[in-house]
Motif scaffolding. Structure first.
Motif, PDB file in Angstrom:
ATOM      1  N   GLY A 100     -40.289 -27.550  64.482  1.00 52.22           N
ATOM      2  CA  GLY A 100     -41.292 -26.506  64.386  1.00 52.22           C
ATOM      3  C   GLY A 100     -40.946 -25.389  63.411  1.00 52.22           C
ATOM      4  O   GLY A 100     -41.738 -24.496  63.184  1.00 52.22           O
ATOM      5  N   GLU A 157     -41.308 -31.852  71.064  1.00 46.67           N
ATOM      6  CA  GLU A 157     -40.754 -31.544  69.742  1.00 46.67           C
ATOM      7  C   GLU A 157     -41.720 -31.944  68.645  1.00 46.67           C
ATOM      8  O   GLU A 157     -41.895 -31.228  67.659  1.00 46.67           O
ATOM      9  CB  GLU A 157     -39.420 -32.264  69.546  1.00 46.67           C
ATOM     10  N   ARG A 160     -44.402 -29.373  68.387  1.00 46.76           N
ATOM     11  CA  ARG A 160     -43.925 -28.164  67.695  1.00 46.76           C
ATOM     12  C   ARG A 160     -43.866 -28.398  66.192  1.00 46.76           C
ATOM     13  O   ARG A 160     -44.254 -27.530  65.402  1.00 46.76           O
ATOM     14  CB  ARG A 160     -42.548 -27.750  68.218  1.00 46.76           C
TER      15      ARG A 160
END
Length: 189
Positions: A100, A157, A160
């Motif tokens: 991210g 994940e 993100r």
């Protein structure tokens, strides 16, 4: 000509892995700018943007494996004229950044990344821009780093990472207009 060189590995086996996050962003940029679909050529998969705001931008995904990215770049340089230091931005995964996050760099060492090492060797220089896209470190240092980057991200994940793509796209657009140093000053936190 401006070149976005997205690093990754070819084939379905690698499509959804951390190492291919550069390809993920390349796909979204091509869609955002009306440059798709990617077409196979001698050097890889290419999308050219023709939108008035970004004419002549080539988005390229080499079909070499990550560690041979410099070979694909050498082939491109044989056929196209551009200054890698001014006209190329490499889209690449980075384990030093969490999922991210992203960071622009104007130059620097490959930092242990074999794809960047291959590009630097091909150019004989570390003087080229890169947009490093965070994929995070393994949670346990006993996990092999190569296995980590060649594995899929957990859903949280991945979300993100994908959530950062609109801002990463803005950073690329700013780079196209103002260069890497200006983009670094505006987008690096």
């Amino acid at each position: 000509m401006r070149l976005l060189l997205a690093l990754g590995n070819p084939g379905a086996k690698y499509r959804d892995t951390r190492h291919n996050i550069g390809w993920w962003l390349a796909d979204r940029l091509a869609l955002r700018w009306g440059g798709g679909p990617f077409r196979a050529d001698a050097d890889g998969l290419t999308a050219w943007t023709t939108a008035a705001a970004r004419p002549g931008v080539e988005i390229h995904k080499p079909r070499t494996y990550m560690n041979l990215s410099g070979e694909a770049l050498a082939a491109l340089r044989d056929r196209r004229r551009f200054d890698p230091a001014a006209d190329m931005l490499v889209l690449v995964d980075d384990v030093a950044l969490p999922a991210g996050r992203f960071r622009l760099r104007a130059r620097g060492s490959p930092g242990g990344h074999n794809g960047l090492a291959s590009i630097s060797a091909s150019l004989g220089s570390d003087d080229y821009g890169r947009l490093r896209l965070g994929v995070g470190r393994p949670p346990d240092e006993r996990i092999d780093l190569a296995a980590w980057v060649l594995s899929r991200m957990p859903r949280a994940e991945e979300e993100r990472s994908l959530g950062a793509f609109p801002r990463a796209a803005e950073a690329v657009e700013y780079w196209l207009e103002h260069g890497v140093e200006a983009a670094m000053n505006r987008f690096n936190r």
